[in-house]
Design a protein around this motif. Structure first.
Motif, PDB file in Angstrom:
ATOM      1  N   THR A 177      -5.154-107.642  -3.264  1.00 43.89           N
ATOM      2  CA  THR A 177      -3.725-107.321  -3.370  1.00 43.89           C
ATOM      3  C   THR A 177      -3.514-106.067  -4.196  1.00 43.89           C
ATOM      4  OG1 THR A 177      -3.150-109.671  -3.217  1.00 43.89           O
ATOM      5  CG2 THR A 177      -1.481-108.193  -4.124  1.00 43.89           C
ATOM      6  N   ALA A 178      -4.241-105.934  -5.306  1.00 44.36           N
ATOM      7  CA  ALA A 178      -4.094-104.768  -6.173  1.00 44.36           C
ATOM      8  C   ALA A 178      -4.512-103.489  -5.456  1.00 44.36           C
ATOM      9  CB  ALA A 178      -4.922-104.953  -7.443  1.00 44.36           C
ATOM     10  N   LEU A 179      -5.610-103.573  -4.681  1.00 40.22           N
ATOM     11  CA  LEU A 179      -6.069-102.382  -3.966  1.00 40.22           C
ATOM     12  C   LEU A 179      -5.099-101.994  -2.863  1.00 40.22           C
ATOM     13  CD1 LEU A 179      -8.254-100.263  -3.758  1.00 40.22           C
ATOM     14  CD2 LEU A 179      -9.482-101.735  -2.175  1.00 40.22           C
ATOM     15  N   ILE A 180      -4.538-102.980  -2.165  1.00 35.75           N
ATOM     16  CA  ILE A 180      -3.548-102.684  -1.131  1.00 35.75           C
ATOM     17  C   ILE A 180      -2.314-102.027  -1.762  1.00 35.75           C
ATOM     18  CG2 ILE A 180      -1.944-103.745   0.510  1.00 35.75           C
ATOM     19  CD1 ILE A 180      -4.143-105.839   1.065  1.00 35.75           C
ATOM     20  N   PHE A 181      -1.886-102.542  -2.893  1.00 39.45           N
ATOM     21  CA  PHE A 181      -0.737-101.982  -3.603  1.00 39.45           C
ATOM     22  C   PHE A 181      -1.026-100.555  -4.046  1.00 39.45           C
ATOM     23  CE2 PHE A 181       1.995-101.359  -7.300  1.00 39.45           C
ATOM     24  CZ  PHE A 181       3.218-101.809  -6.832  1.00 39.45           C
ATOM     25  N   TYR A 182      -2.214-100.338  -4.602  1.00 47.38           N
ATOM     26  CA  TYR A 182      -2.650 -99.013  -5.065  1.00 47.38           C
ATOM     27  C   TYR A 182      -2.706 -98.038  -3.886  1.00 47.38           C
ATOM     28  CZ  TYR A 182      -5.674 -95.661  -7.596  1.00 47.38           C
ATOM     29  OH  TYR A 182      -6.202 -94.544  -8.196  1.00 47.38           O
ATOM     30  N   GLY A 183      -3.334 -98.470  -2.793  1.00 48.49           N
ATOM     31  CA  GLY A 183      -3.441 -97.607  -1.620  1.00 48.49           C
ATOM     32  C   GLY A 183      -2.099 -97.302  -0.999  1.00 48.49           C
ATOM     33  N   ALA A 184      -1.222 -98.302  -0.942  1.00 49.43           N
ATOM     34  CA  ALA A 184       0.099 -98.096  -0.350  1.00 49.43           C
ATOM     35  C   ALA A 184       0.895 -97.055  -1.133  1.00 49.43           C
ATOM     36  CB  ALA A 184       0.863 -99.413  -0.300  1.00 49.43           C
ATOM     37  N   THR A 185       0.735 -97.049  -2.448  1.00 47.99           N
ATOM     38  CA  THR A 185       1.428 -96.057  -3.276  1.00 47.99           C
ATOM     39  C   THR A 185       0.960 -94.650  -2.921  1.00 47.99           C
ATOM     40  OG1 THR A 185       1.538 -97.695  -5.067  1.00 47.99           O
ATOM     41  CG2 THR A 185       2.001 -95.411  -5.643  1.00 47.99           C
TER      42      THR A 185
END
Length: 234
Positions: free
Chosen positions: A134-142
């Protein structure tokens, strides 16, 4: 024949109208200065997200356990630094800023200022071992949003050459576009892989860094022409 000329004149007027700036045009120097300040604050905030170990009795072990924070700090600092460099690349070729360009640049800065939080979230997830996907998806989406805004700003400025300097030739403008366009797709791929395996996704995002630090074809020559032109005007 008269009808053809009238139609041609009308289409030319429509093209000029579509490529005209929105609102008053302004010197982009203040925009660049403000952007530099926001980016400088963003990279400074990154180190503040690294909290020292509470257990000073086993300080060396505590410092070693902070490795995800160090990695997130290094990756994000280099990525924001990369944005700073490419922001200057864009505005080396933009002669003026209208209201729409100011809005788009403000949105970009809003995303950049948000990156320290995304970086901290990623580091904490890897430190705890929970929520890494979840954290990586959030980071990548940003980063995807930031990359899209980079493309939108540049394509808006170069559309009909509405805001470009006269020294920026079409080949240089296209070369910059070719460099910027793959960025959102690249990060989307890394983010998608991160949803399956966080470490693999992070490696793909890291591979993004050296490629986008490379100089852009035609960049140097165009800047030299702009400087020579400004000297001639003075």
């Amino acid at each position: 024949m008269r009808w053809f000329r009238a139609a041609h004149d009308a289409s030319a007027k429509d093209a000029n109208r579509s490529s005209s700036p929105i609102g008053a045009e302004r010197d982009p120097k203040r925009l660049v200065t403000f952007s530099d300040a926001v980016i400088a604050i963003a990279v400074t905030l990154l180190v503040l997200e690294i909290q020292p170990p509470e257990d000073t009795e086993h300080l060396l072990r505590g410092l070693a356990e902070l490795w995800p924070s160090y990695v997130a700090y290094a990756i994000t600092f280099l990525l924001i630094g990369q944005m700073w460099v490419n922001h200057h690349v864009m505005f080396d070729h933009i002669r003026s800023a209208d209201r729409m360009l100011l809005l788009l640049n403000t949105l970009l800065l809003m995303v950049i200022a948000f990156l320290p939080f995304a970086s901290s979230l990623l580091a904490h997830a890897f430190e705890s071992g929970h929520g890494k996907r979840t954290a990586l998806i959030f980071y990548g989406a940003t980063y995807v949003v930031a990359a899209i805004l980079f493309n939108v700003i540049w394509e808006y400025a170069r559309h009909g050459r509405r805001l470009l300097t006269s020294a920026t030739d079409n080949d240089t403008a296209r070369a910059i576009s070719r460099r910027f366009r793959p960025a959102p797709f690249w990060i989307v791929v890394g983010t998608a892989l991160g949803a399956l395996h966080p470490v693999v996704g992070l490696v793909v995002v890291i591979a993004f860094i050296p490629f986008y630090w490379l100089p852009i074809k035609g960049e140097v020559g165009s800047i030299q022409r702009t400087r020579e032109q400004s000297r001639g005007d003075t």
